[in-house]
Design a protein around this motif. Sequence first.
Motif, PDB file in Angstrom:
ATOM      1  N   VAL A   1       0.880  -1.026  -0.061  1.00  0.00           N
ATOM      2  CA  VAL A   1      -0.065  -0.006   0.060  1.00  0.00           C
ATOM      3  C   VAL A   1       0.909   1.208  -0.010  1.00  0.00           C
ATOM      4  N   ASP A   2       0.533   2.246  -0.714  1.00  0.00           N
ATOM      5  CA  ASP A   2       1.142   3.549  -0.690  1.00  0.00           C
ATOM      6  C   ASP A   2       0.135   4.736  -0.283  1.00  0.00           C
TER       7      ASP A   2
ATOM      8  N   LYS B   1       5.344   4.923   5.007  1.00  0.00           N
ATOM      9  CA  LYS B   1       6.714   4.668   4.184  1.00  0.00           C
ATOM     10  C   LYS B   1       7.003   3.054   4.081  1.00  0.00           C
ATOM     11  N   ASN B   2       7.464   2.549   3.249  1.00  0.00           N
ATOM     12  CA  ASN B   2       7.786   1.272   3.011  1.00  0.00           C
ATOM     13  C   ASN B   2       6.702   0.349   3.475  1.00  0.00           C
ATOM     14  N   GLY B   3       5.473   0.614   3.144  1.00  0.00           N
ATOM     15  CA  GLY B   3       4.376  -0.279   3.503  1.00  0.00           C
ATOM     16  C   GLY B   3       3.855  -0.216   4.982  1.00  0.00           C
ATOM     17  N   VAL B   4       4.640   0.797   5.883  1.00  0.00           N
ATOM     18  CA  VAL B   4       4.138   0.875   7.089  1.00  0.00           C
ATOM     19  C   VAL B   4       3.431   2.299   7.513  1.00  0.00           C
TER      20      VAL B   4
ATOM     21  N   TYR C   1      12.826  -2.403  -4.011  1.00  0.00           N
ATOM     22  CA  TYR C   1      12.126  -2.624  -2.771  1.00  0.00           C
ATOM     23  C   TYR C   1      11.077  -1.441  -2.872  1.00  0.00           C
ATOM     24  N   LYS C   2       9.731  -1.734  -2.819  1.00  0.00           N
ATOM     25  CA  LYS C   2       8.800  -0.664  -2.880  1.00  0.00           C
ATOM     26  C   LYS C   2       7.707  -1.093  -2.249  1.00  0.00           C
ATOM     27  N   LYS C   3       6.929  -0.157  -1.538  1.00  0.00           N
ATOM     28  CA  LYS C   3       5.719  -0.053  -0.900  1.00  0.00           C
ATOM     29  C   LYS C   3       5.891  -1.282   0.180  1.00  0.00           C
ATOM     30  N   GLY C   4       7.185  -1.588   0.798  1.00  0.00           N
ATOM     31  CA  GLY C   4       7.213  -3.002   1.683  1.00  0.00           C
ATOM     32  C   GLY C   4       7.375  -4.313   1.070  1.00  0.00           C
ATOM     33  N   VAL C   5       7.429  -4.190  -0.197  1.00  0.00           N
ATOM     34  CA  VAL C   5       7.556  -5.497  -0.911  1.00  0.00           C
ATOM     35  C   VAL C   5       8.808  -5.613  -1.423  1.00  0.00           C
TER      36      VAL C   5
ATOM     37  N   LEU D   1       7.881  -7.589   3.230  1.00  0.00           N
ATOM     38  CA  LEU D   1       8.996  -6.913   4.393  1.00  0.00           C
ATOM     39  C   LEU D   1       8.553  -5.658   4.485  1.00  0.00           C
ATOM     40  N   PRO D   2       7.549  -5.177   5.001  1.00  0.00           N
ATOM     41  CA  PRO D   2       6.994  -3.857   5.452  1.00  0.00           C
ATOM     42  C   PRO D   2       8.022  -3.228   6.460  1.00  0.00           C
ATOM     43  N   GLY D   3       8.095  -1.701   6.297  1.00  0.00           N
ATOM     44  CA  GLY D   3       8.784  -1.416   7.383  1.00  0.00           C
ATOM     45  C   GLY D   3      10.309  -1.413   7.433  1.00  0.00           C
ATOM     46  N   MET D   4      11.160  -1.879   6.224  1.00  0.00           N
ATOM     47  CA  MET D   4      12.500  -1.974   6.279  1.00  0.00           C
ATOM     48  C   MET D   4      13.155  -0.778   5.642  1.00  0.00           C
TER      49      MET D   4
END
Lengths: 131, 163
Positions: free
Chosen positions: A47-48, A107-110, B137-141, B76-79
């Motif tokens: 998700v973005d 940010k980065n899916g979080v 690495y984009k959007k936690g994936v 890999l969310p939040g990395m």
Amino acid sequence: MSGTAMQKSESQLSEQTQAVNQHTFTPKVDIWETQDSYNLDVEMPGVDKNGLDVKLEDGVLSILGRVAPDNTVACEKVHSEYETGNYERQFHISEVIDEEKIQASIKNGVLNLELPKRESAKPKRIEVKVG
Amino acid sequence: MKIRDLLPFNWKKERADEKETHLPQRPRENASSDFDRFFENPFVEFGLMRSNLSRSLSPKVNVSETRKEIRIEAELPGMNEKDIDVTIENGYLKIRGEKTHETKDEKAHCVECSYGFFERTLPLPDYAQADKAKAKYKKGVLTLSVPKTKQKETGKRIPVSVA
């Protein structure tokens, strides 16, 4: 609301997610409390900013994250450990939180939500005078 | 050979079947026989241990294949992209890294997300071009694409002549 300012409530599918005909997942959440605020980390890989919808209504904070459909060319699934879909979760917010000052960033899916406490709810040190 | 046959998760399935059918089950004589069995077949116990460990951080992986490439996606969310390490060595793809949470003066009310070190290893088929693999690495994936070499006929063709 026994100590914590938030109470989890697992929500049912909303009309929006049903229309897309995808799976809906409950995202994993971390809740941390500091002196001034509550911080939520919501894991929503895929998700973005554009797919995110955060609402506050009648003391209920609703988070909806949409994953963009995969438009890639035909591929054969070889091994699958997770499925993609939307994320949805709701939280009841207590009066301790200053609703006007809630901030959200992803940010980065979080998704990180900062829920600042009202001034009246923050701990105060009372000065002791010598009598 | 299909990449499916190379994936260790599928090996495990087959092994589990074998274990049931091929291993002779000794009747339990006394309590110490359980102890003896551990040394005869320690992997049974390790198998159990692994399922308990899976609660710690272990990224979920999807593998798909198109005509041109093998695509591996890992949640890999939040990395931080700097904390993800991807290597291909001797036909094995290894994804490793560490997810950390900076604790300031905080009180945890609810911790559902996993933190810490993780590592996943996937075998790649022989037609994978490791030197041309790409990772983003984009959007936690994390998405890895490994191009395939043009499938050549393996084995030697023997011409058939009229006697």
